[in-house]
Design a protein around this motif. Structure first.
Motif, PDB file in Angstrom:
ATOM      1  N   GLN A 219     -97.137 -85.598  -1.991  1.00  0.00           N
ATOM      2  CA  GLN A 219     -98.468 -85.118  -2.385  1.00  0.00           C
ATOM      3  C   GLN A 219     -98.595 -84.813  -3.871  1.00  0.00           C
ATOM      4  O   GLN A 219     -99.664 -84.421  -4.316  1.00  0.00           O
ATOM      5  CB  GLN A 219     -98.807 -83.849  -1.591  1.00  0.00           C
ATOM      6  N   PHE A 220     -97.532 -84.969  -4.642  1.00  0.00           N
ATOM      7  CA  PHE A 220     -97.558 -84.663  -6.070  1.00  0.00           C
ATOM      8  C   PHE A 220     -97.536 -85.971  -6.859  1.00  0.00           C
ATOM      9  O   PHE A 220     -96.541 -86.696  -6.867  1.00  0.00           O
ATOM     10  CB  PHE A 220     -96.368 -83.790  -6.463  1.00  0.00           C
ATOM     11  N   VAL A 221     -98.653 -86.283  -7.522  1.00  0.00           N
ATOM     12  CA  VAL A 221     -98.767 -87.532  -8.265  1.00  0.00           C
ATOM     13  C   VAL A 221     -99.038 -87.197  -9.735  1.00  0.00           C
ATOM     14  O   VAL A 221    -100.081 -86.623 -10.072  1.00  0.00           O
ATOM     15  CB  VAL A 221     -99.902 -88.415  -7.709  1.00  0.00           C
ATOM     16  N   ARG A 222     -98.109 -87.551 -10.607  1.00  0.00           N
ATOM     17  CA  ARG A 222     -98.298 -87.339 -12.040  1.00  0.00           C
ATOM     18  C   ARG A 222     -99.303 -88.357 -12.584  1.00  0.00           C
ATOM     19  O   ARG A 222     -99.355 -89.497 -12.105  1.00  0.00           O
ATOM     20  CB  ARG A 222     -96.966 -87.488 -12.789  1.00  0.00           C
ATOM     21  N   PRO A 223    -100.124 -87.967 -13.569  1.00  0.00           N
ATOM     22  CA  PRO A 223    -101.117 -88.905 -14.115  1.00  0.00           C
ATOM     23  C   PRO A 223    -100.526 -90.219 -14.599  1.00  0.00           C
ATOM     24  O   PRO A 223    -101.159 -91.270 -14.454  1.00  0.00           O
ATOM     25  CB  PRO A 223    -101.738 -88.108 -15.276  1.00  0.00           C
TER      26      PRO A 223
ATOM     27  N   GLU B 124     -96.854 -77.857 -10.712  1.00  0.00           N
ATOM     28  CA  GLU B 124     -97.920 -77.478 -11.638  1.00  0.00           C
ATOM     29  C   GLU B 124     -97.387 -76.866 -12.925  1.00  0.00           C
ATOM     30  O   GLU B 124     -97.959 -77.078 -13.998  1.00  0.00           O
ATOM     31  CB  GLU B 124     -98.885 -76.520 -10.946  1.00  0.00           C
ATOM     32  N   ILE B 125     -96.290 -76.104 -12.858  1.00  0.00           N
ATOM     33  CA  ILE B 125     -95.795 -75.433 -14.067  1.00  0.00           C
ATOM     34  C   ILE B 125     -95.026 -76.390 -14.974  1.00  0.00           C
ATOM     35  O   ILE B 125     -94.848 -76.132 -16.157  1.00  0.00           O
ATOM     36  CB  ILE B 125     -94.928 -74.207 -13.703  1.00  0.00           C
ATOM     37  N   THR B 126     -94.600 -77.531 -14.435  1.00  0.00           N
ATOM     38  CA  THR B 126     -93.806 -78.465 -15.229  1.00  0.00           C
ATOM     39  C   THR B 126     -94.624 -79.592 -15.853  1.00  0.00           C
ATOM     40  O   THR B 126     -94.066 -80.452 -16.536  1.00  0.00           O
ATOM     41  CB  THR B 126     -92.674 -79.079 -14.385  1.00  0.00           C
ATOM     42  N   GLY B 127     -95.953 -79.601 -15.631  1.00  0.00           N
ATOM     43  CA  GLY B 127     -96.768 -80.629 -16.276  1.00  0.00           C
ATOM     44  C   GLY B 127     -98.017 -80.948 -15.484  1.00  0.00           C
ATOM     45  O   GLY B 127     -98.249 -80.415 -14.395  1.00  0.00           O
ATOM     46  N   GLU B 128     -98.842 -81.840 -16.035  1.00  0.00           N
ATOM     47  CA  GLU B 128    -100.064 -82.279 -15.358  1.00  0.00           C
ATOM     48  C   GLU B 128     -99.701 -82.956 -14.039  1.00  0.00           C
ATOM     49  O   GLU B 128     -98.762 -83.767 -13.969  1.00  0.00           O
ATOM     50  CB  GLU B 128    -100.837 -83.263 -16.236  1.00  0.00           C
ATOM     51  N   VAL B 129    -100.454 -82.636 -12.990  1.00  0.00           N
ATOM     52  CA  VAL B 129    -100.160 -83.234 -11.690  1.00  0.00           C
ATOM     53  C   VAL B 129    -101.423 -83.287 -10.843  1.00  0.00           C
ATOM     54  O   VAL B 129    -102.292 -82.413 -10.931  1.00  0.00           O
ATOM     55  CB  VAL B 129     -99.046 -82.433 -10.967  1.00  0.00           C
ATOM     56  N   ASN B 130    -101.543 -84.326 -10.057  1.00  0.00           N
ATOM     57  CA  ASN B 130    -102.586 -84.425  -9.037  1.00  0.00           C
ATOM     58  C   ASN B 130    -101.991 -83.989  -7.708  1.00  0.00           C
ATOM     59  O   ASN B 130    -100.948 -84.504  -7.288  1.00  0.00           O
ATOM     60  CB  ASN B 130    -103.078 -85.874  -8.903  1.00  0.00           C
ATOM     61  N   ILE B 131    -102.654 -83.048  -7.048  1.00  0.00           N
ATOM     62  CA  ILE B 131    -102.223 -82.615  -5.723  1.00  0.00           C
ATOM     63  C   ILE B 131    -103.138 -83.294  -4.707  1.00  0.00           C
ATOM     64  O   ILE B 131    -104.332 -82.972  -4.626  1.00  0.00           O
ATOM     65  CB  ILE B 131    -102.303 -81.083  -5.551  1.00  0.00           C
TER      66      ILE B 131
END
Length: 315
Positions: free
Chosen positions: A255-259, A234-241
């Motif tokens: 579980q971490f998917v970047r847009p 979350e601190i390094t950029g936009e992310v879908n959890i």
């Protein structure tokens, strides 16, 4: 041999661990960014490295030699390590040139003049060298402070939130100019920030700090693409959890998917409904619903709200 080696470093204030058992090494000529929220211990770590505060435990080595803690010195600090604080620290009533030259006041005049000329040119300040600090921009003031800090050719430069006072345009320009200056002088650098955009494009490695600990340290691309945990993601950029059930159904690995990992794929069996579309300048931010999970994706083209689309996830 690394330039700087930190082993099991800890520091507490009122029984609270500000720095908790940190260890890492810094190579010669390397730029390391330390990213974390306010209160994560970033500035305390800089002060410990700069021999301005006393560690409770651990050891700091510069080129293999132990950095003497302030309790064993008359004046805190280290001659080969320079710290640039958030407040610029320029003398207000003397020129930019005189500010830089002040650091070299004990050197022979001919050398001093040549060194100042070089720093003014490298930092792009030669045209404003006769101006007072209040007569130049914030970016020019920051460059002057850094030129002043490296005047005596330290081995290590420490920067505390170097871009925090600047608008976006000046920040981008200053990043480029500081990078050029640091590389030209072959000085190693550690800078701390709460904004990850400060690190991208400038840092060779990125450390993520939280509650006095380093959670992940690697090159910025690896930290961004393979975050160690949710906080790092979350601190390094936009992310879908996304939840574990969604991971299994979508056939992805984590579980971490970047847009930007979400792509249009007409023939994909994975379907999503477009919920909203926002124009953000060079791209669109698309909100989707897929397998009962809301997702954010980036697109160079506007999509139609309510449309059903096929998507795929690039691992």
């Amino acid at each position: 041999m690394p330039l700087l080696k930190i082993q099991n470093l800890s520091r507490s204030f009122d029984d609270k661990k500000a720095i908790n058992n940190i260890s890492f090494a810094l190579r010669k000529g390397e730029i390391l960014a330390i990213l974390g929220e306010s209160g994560s211990g970033k500035t305390t770590l800089l002060h410990l490295i700069g021999a301005l505060q006393e560690p409770d435990e651990g050891e700091l080595l510069l080129e293999g030699n132990r950095i003497t803690p302030p309790s064993r010195k008359l004046i805190a600090g280290h001659p080969d390590i320079k710290l640039v604080r958030q407040d610029y620290g320029l003398f207000p009533n003397i020129s930019i040139r005189e500010n830089i030259a002040y650091e070299l006041r004990y050197y022979e005049e001919n050398y001093r003049n040549k060194r100042v000329d070089k720093l003014l040119k490298l930092s792009g300040l030669d045209k404003v060298q006769t101006h007072l600090p209040r007569e130049v921009s914030g970016g020019e003031q920051q460059r002057a402070v850094i030129a002043k800090a490296i005047a005596e050719q330290p081995k290590l430069l420490l920067l505390d939130e170097p871009f925090s006072h600047l608008d976006a345009v000046n920040k981008r320009r200053l990043k480029t100019e500081i990078l050029r200056l640091i590389k030209a002088e072959e000085v190693s650098c550690i800078f701390v920030t709460h904004d990850v955009s400060d690190a991208y494009g400038m840092a060779d490695r990125l450390a993520i700090m939280r509650k006095g600990k380093i959670l992940q340290l690697d090159n910025p691309q690896t930290v961004y693409q393979h975050p160690a945990n949710r906080y790092v993601a979350e601190i390094t950029g936009e992310v879908n959890i996304v939840n574990e059930d969604w991971v299994a159904k979508a056939g992805i690995k984590h579980q971490f998917v970047r847009p930007e990992q979400i792509r249009l794929a007409l023939l994909s069996p994975l379907k999503a409904t477009v919920l909203s579309v926002k124009f953000l300048g060079s791209y669109y931010e698309i909100s989707l619903k897929c397998l009962e999970q809301e997702l954010k994706m980036f697109s160079f083209e506007a999509l139609v709200v309510g449309a059903e689309i096929g998507i795929e996830i690039k691992n």
